[in-house]
Design an enzyme around this catalytic site. Structure first.
Site, short mmCIF file in Angstrom:
data_model
loop_
_atom_site.label_atom_id
_atom_site.label_comp_id
_atom_site.label_asym_id
_atom_site.label_seq_id
_atom_site.Cartn_x
_atom_site.Cartn_y
_atom_site.Cartn_z
N ASP A 45 0.83 -1.21 0.00
CA ASP A 45 0.00 0.00 0.00
C ASP A 45 0.87 1.26 0.00
OD1 ASP A 45 -2.74 0.62 -0.28
OD2 ASP A 45 -2.72 1.55 1.69
N GLU A 86 0.15 10.74 5.05
CA GLU A 86 -0.02 9.29 4.91
C GLU A 86 1.32 8.62 4.57
OE1 GLU A 86 -3.90 8.50 3.23
OE2 GLU A 86 -3.05 6.83 2.11
N GLU A 138 -11.20 6.21 -2.07
CA GLU A 138 -11.11 6.65 -0.67
C GLU A 138 -12.23 6.04 0.18
OE1 GLU A 138 -8.38 7.60 -0.15
OE2 GLU A 138 -7.88 9.67 -0.61
N GLU A 208 -9.91 -2.94 -5.76
CA GLU A 208 -9.75 -2.95 -4.30
C GLU A 208 -9.89 -4.37 -3.73
OE1 GLU A 208 -8.85 -0.55 -2.16
OE2 GLU A 208 -8.77 1.07 -3.60
C1 NSP Z 1 -5.38 0.24 -2.41
C2 NSP Z 1 -5.74 1.50 -1.70
N1 NSP Z 1 -6.96 2.04 -1.87
C3 NSP Z 1 -7.26 3.20 -1.20
C4 NSP Z 1 -6.41 3.82 -0.37
C5 NSP Z 1 -6.79 5.06 0.38
N2 NSP Z 1 -6.05 6.20 0.01
C6 NSP Z 1 -5.16 3.23 -0.24
N3 NSP Z 1 -4.22 3.77 0.58
N4 NSP Z 1 -4.81 2.06 -0.89
#
Ligand code: NSP
Length: 220
Positions: A45, A86, A138, A208
């Site tokens: 991520d 983040e 999001e 996702e």
């Molecule tokens: C795969 C994924 N999807 C959404 C997000 C949220 N910004 C993330 N960090 N990573």
């Protein structure tokens, strides 16, 4: 016919639930999570977010060109600022788990998701389509991680900070602002753009789900 994000969430409820109530999220929520899966998610991520930043920047550029509401810029700019935090958070979280974030090999799933983001960055993609995709990306995290913070959740204490990043009220408000912009744009959009926005919404949900699957080691 009225078109809004809410109608699509209902229409595509199975896949929406698949993305926002994934077994990986359930495993965090019930405390059974394999920490190796969490670490895989964390490192992949981190790479994802580094590709997500230019995508959000491209939405900001589209807003500057196509939006008739100057608030859109402020909302997107705040989103960019929180992505800056983040990235810092990922670095701190990796250090907490004694992990290196340099030299990670991106998974095939991650690379496929990047290609999708890149396709949305094309100048020919309308602001409406890009905004719907941004909201969906999001919102999946917001809905998923908020679920891990509910009163009866048994989320391990060392994972609560991760859940609070996306499960917080503040992040929920940001998602709500994105949804309002997206719904406003959809109300004015042509049928062609609406169709493309719906397809982008569904593709985000699919990406996702694959990302969570990959985190659990069920996909490359
Ligand atoms: C795969 C994924 N999807 C959404 C997000 C949220 N910004 C993330 N960090 N990573």
């Amino acid at each position: 016919m009225e078109v809004s994000i809410e109608t699509w969430v209902k229409k595509h409820d199975l896949i929406y639930i698949g993305a926002t109530r994934h077994p990986f999220i359930h495993s965090i929520r019930d405390g059974s999570v394999d920490i190796n899966n969490y670490k895989r998610w964390l490192s992949q991520d981190y790479l994802f977010v580094r590709k997500f930043v230019p995508f959000v920047a491209s939405v900001l550029v589209k807003a500057c060109k196509e939006s008739d509401d100057e608030n859109d810029m402020e909302i997107l700019l705040a989103g960019m600022a929180s992505l800056n935090d983040e990235i810092d958070w990922f670095k701190k979280e990796a250090a907490k788990w004694d992990m290196q974030l340099t030299g990670i090999t991106p998974s095939k799933t991650n690379q496929k998701y990047w290609r999708f983001l890149e396709s949305l960055m094309h100048p020919d993609v309308s602001y409406t389509v890009a905004m719907v995709a941004l909201w969906a990306i999001e919102a999946v995290y917001q809905q998923s991680f908020a679920h891990c913070l509910e009163e009866d959740a048994k989320t391990p204490s060392e994972l609560r900070e991760a859940c609070e990043r996306w499960g917080s009220q503040e992040f929920a408000q940001y998602c709500d602002s994105l949804k309002k912009i997206a719904n406003g744009l959809l109300a004015k959009a042509s049928n062609d753009v609406r169709g493309k926005a719906e397809a982008a919404f569904v593709e985000v949900l699919e990406e996702e789900i694959e990302f969570w699957n990959m985190s659990e080691g069920r996909a490359k």
